[in-house]
Scaffold this active site. Structure first.
Site, mmCIF file in Angstrom:
data_model
loop_
_atom_site.group_PDB
_atom_site.id
_atom_site.type_symbol
_atom_site.label_atom_id
_atom_site.label_comp_id
_atom_site.label_asym_id
_atom_site.label_seq_id
_atom_site.Cartn_x
_atom_site.Cartn_y
_atom_site.Cartn_z
ATOM 1 N N HIS A 14 6.894 30.421 78.771
ATOM 2 C CA HIS A 14 6.076 29.192 78.680
ATOM 3 C C HIS A 14 6.999 28.064 78.231
ATOM 4 O O HIS A 14 7.368 27.987 77.060
ATOM 5 C CB HIS A 14 4.939 29.376 77.673
ATOM 6 C CG HIS A 14 4.048 28.168 77.536
ATOM 7 N ND1 HIS A 14 2.680 28.254 77.605
ATOM 8 C CD2 HIS A 14 4.316 26.852 77.344
ATOM 9 C CE1 HIS A 14 2.155 27.051 77.449
ATOM 10 N NE2 HIS A 14 3.135 26.170 77.282
ATOM 11 N N HIS A 16 8.088 23.720 78.763
ATOM 12 C CA HIS A 16 7.912 22.373 79.323
ATOM 13 C C HIS A 16 9.287 21.750 79.533
ATOM 14 O O HIS A 16 10.043 21.589 78.567
ATOM 15 C CB HIS A 16 7.109 21.490 78.362
ATOM 16 C CG HIS A 16 5.725 22.004 78.115
ATOM 17 N ND1 HIS A 16 4.647 21.633 78.872
ATOM 18 C CD2 HIS A 16 5.261 22.906 77.210
ATOM 19 C CE1 HIS A 16 3.561 22.261 78.443
ATOM 20 N NE2 HIS A 16 3.910 23.042 77.431
ATOM 21 N N HIS A 137 -4.526 28.013 78.584
ATOM 22 C CA HIS A 137 -4.481 27.269 77.313
ATOM 23 C C HIS A 137 -5.838 27.501 76.654
ATOM 24 O O HIS A 137 -6.832 26.902 77.045
ATOM 25 C CB HIS A 137 -4.224 25.778 77.543
ATOM 26 C CG HIS A 137 -4.114 25.011 76.261
ATOM 27 N ND1 HIS A 137 -2.921 24.484 75.800
ATOM 28 C CD2 HIS A 137 -5.038 24.734 75.305
ATOM 29 C CE1 HIS A 137 -3.129 23.897 74.627
ATOM 30 N NE2 HIS A 137 -4.407 24.033 74.305
ATOM 31 N N HIS A 175 0.403 30.958 74.092
ATOM 32 C CA HIS A 175 0.663 30.502 72.724
ATOM 33 C C HIS A 175 -0.493 30.786 71.768
ATOM 34 O O HIS A 175 -1.101 29.876 71.215
ATOM 35 C CB HIS A 175 1.059 29.017 72.675
ATOM 36 C CG HIS A 175 0.266 28.088 73.562
ATOM 37 N ND1 HIS A 175 -1.098 28.066 73.582
ATOM 38 C CD2 HIS A 175 0.667 27.147 74.449
ATOM 39 C CE1 HIS A 175 -1.507 27.154 74.443
ATOM 40 N NE2 HIS A 175 -0.446 26.585 74.988
ATOM 41 N N ASP A 248 6.891 27.549 74.434
ATOM 42 C CA ASP A 248 6.134 26.290 74.478
ATOM 43 C C ASP A 248 7.001 25.145 73.973
ATOM 44 O O ASP A 248 6.493 24.175 73.404
ATOM 45 C CB ASP A 248 4.830 26.397 73.669
ATOM 46 C CG ASP A 248 3.853 25.279 74.015
ATOM 47 O OD1 ASP A 248 4.049 24.613 75.049
ATOM 48 O OD2 ASP A 248 2.914 25.069 73.233
ATOM 49 N N HIS A 252 9.204 15.755 73.311
ATOM 50 C CA HIS A 252 8.724 14.367 73.329
ATOM 51 C C HIS A 252 9.801 13.564 72.622
ATOM 52 O O HIS A 252 10.379 14.042 71.634
ATOM 53 C CB HIS A 252 7.420 14.218 72.545
ATOM 54 C CG HIS A 252 6.244 14.917 73.171
ATOM 55 N ND1 HIS A 252 5.489 14.368 74.172
ATOM 56 C CD2 HIS A 252 5.707 16.133 72.924
ATOM 57 C CE1 HIS A 252 4.523 15.203 74.522
ATOM 58 N NE2 HIS A 252 4.635 16.288 73.782
ATOM 59 N N ALA A 264 1.681 15.902 70.599
ATOM 60 C CA ALA A 264 1.776 17.312 70.204
ATOM 61 C C ALA A 264 2.939 17.978 70.933
ATOM 62 O O ALA A 264 3.088 17.803 72.137
ATOM 63 C CB ALA A 264 0.481 18.030 70.551
HETATM 64 C C1 NCD Z 1 2.473 20.573 75.211
HETATM 65 C C2 NCD Z 1 3.123 19.371 75.876
HETATM 66 O O1 NCD Z 1 3.621 18.504 75.157
HETATM 67 O O2 NCD Z 1 3.159 19.303 77.110
HETATM 68 N N1 NCD Z 1 2.280 20.289 73.822
HETATM 69 C C3 NCD Z 1 2.123 21.201 72.841
HETATM 70 O O3 NCD Z 1 1.840 20.796 71.705
HETATM 71 N N2 NCD Z 1 2.280 22.471 73.065
HETATM 72 C C4 NCD Z 1 1.221 20.920 75.923
HETATM 73 C C5 NCD Z 1 0.707 22.302 75.604
HETATM 74 O O4 NCD Z 1 1.294 23.291 75.961
HETATM 75 O O5 NCD Z 1 -0.357 22.382 74.961
HETATM 76 ZN ZN ZN Z 2 2.721 24.347 76.498
#
Ligand code: NCD
Ligand code: ZN
Length: 347
Positions: A14, A16, A137, A175, A248, A252, A264
């Site tokens: 998982h 991003h 999710h 998660h 996860d 950002h 988040a």
């Molecule tokens: C994730 C994101 O920033 O894309 N943020 C997070 O807090 N995990 C989105 C997600 O997986 O919920």
């Molecule tokens: Zn995520």
């Protein structure tokens, strides 16, 4: 005393990576240690179709540092207008390894997600038929439900009814953050699994809120009470095949996290493997780290484990990693456990 540990190369189930300058900046952090990752589709706009996933995969491969061996495993973002035939074709071609269900409004870039599970039943039925996993999710978004209860309520009111309605559906609870999530994952058969992040093994909700608000510990699902963290630790370090690593890692830029309404996401791609070695050693489970990071995930996704290896070394002195990754999109703060870690990945 120096310990070392050699594992099959880990995968991240998982992740991003974002797009553009952020992708360029963060991809090397994952590709350095991980062979493969399940790539989350919550871009703006989201990755909904097979054609979009194919184009996104090309952009990821183009952003890889020269010589890096890293395979992005693509996912599709489920919407109420997703076409079951397109999903099936993207899976049959080998491009897509999972479909992601975001309840609408649950987290970053999830407004295009699912309001009504009934509307996506034709796609889910097709997925059950072809064995394509649904990554979930697992949080309700009902405003009346307390944010710390959203996972448990989702399990009772959405996930369990869905799995009873469609018993053949393969599901990854993404998660998980609660004892309830652990218990529910354990209650299922071989078609149910759960990912656990690095940071949820390390922080509880006090870390976010006590002594001042810590935006870099804020993610969704939000970290819960200590007893839930301990349940996640027990699950991850148990070696049980249904639990595996999904970091996860969600970058950002600092400006988006350190503000009145901060985003988040915890960014753990850089130091996940040393942190996990520390956690598993603390729980006298170093011999089960490889199952969690490198064996259980491929087994669930019906892929071979990696042939290559990764070596972790425990040093006498605390190890350091960059406080921030400086991307062209802006600086991204690396998750800091706030205690010394002696483990490092051997270069
Ligand atoms: C994730 C994101 O920033 O894309 N943020 C997070 O807090 N995990 C989105 C997600 O997986 O919920
Ligand atoms: Zn995520």
């Amino acid at each position: 005393m120096t310990h070392s540990l050699t594992l099959r190369r880990p995968d991240d189930w998982h992740l991003h990576l974002r797009d553009g300058a952020m992708l360029q900046g963060v991809l090397p952090e994952t590709a350095r240690h991980f062979a493969r990752a399940i790539i989350m589709p919550n871009l703006v706009p989201p990755v909904v179709t097979g054609a979009q996933a194919s184009a996104y995969r090309d952009r990821i491969l183009a952003a890889l540092p020269a010589g890096a061996a890293f395979e992005p495993l693509m996912t599709l973002y489920l919407t109420e207008t997703t076409d079951a035939a397109d999903v099936a074709a993207a899976h049959a071609s080998g491009l897509v390894k999972a479909v992601k269900l975001y309840p609408a409004g649950a987290t970053t870039n999830s407004h295009g997600g699912v309001h009504d599970v009934d509307k996506v039943m034709p796609v889910l039925e097709k997925m059950a038929e072809i064995g394509l996993p649904l990554c979930v999710h697992g949080e309700v978004t009902t405003p009346e439900v307390d944010i710390f209860d959203r996972e448990a309520v989702f399990i009772d009111t959405v996930l369990d009814p869905l799995r009873r309605r469609l018993p053949g559906l393969r599901v990854v609870m993404e998660h998980i953050t609660t004892q309830d999530g652990v218990d529910y994952a354990l209650s299922g058969g071989p078609d149910l699994a759960a990912t656990i992040t690095t940071h949820h093994l390390i922080i509880n909700r006090n870390h976010i809120l006590v002594g001042g608000i810590k935006p870099h510990y804020y993610c969704l699902p939000v970290a819960k009470r200590e007893r839930h963290r301990l349940a996640l630790r027990a699950a991850a370090t148990s070696g049980a095949g249904r639990f595996f690593l999904g970091t996860d890692s969600a970058p950002h830029v600092d400006a988006a996290k350190e503000q009145a309404c901060g985003c988040a996401g915890c960014f753990t791609a850089t130091n996940t493997m040393p942190l996990l070695a520390h956690v598993f050693e603390e729980d006298t489970a170093l011999d089960r780290l490889e199952a969690f990071t490198s064996l259980n995930g491929p087994a669930f996704y019906r892929l071979p484990a990696n042939d290559s290896q990764l070596r972790l070394v425990k040093h006498d002195t605390p190890q350091i990693w960059p406080e921030k990754i400086y991307t062209e999109a802006g600086p991204v703060t690396v998750f800091n456990p706030d205690y010394p870690v002696h483990w490092a990945v051997e270069a």
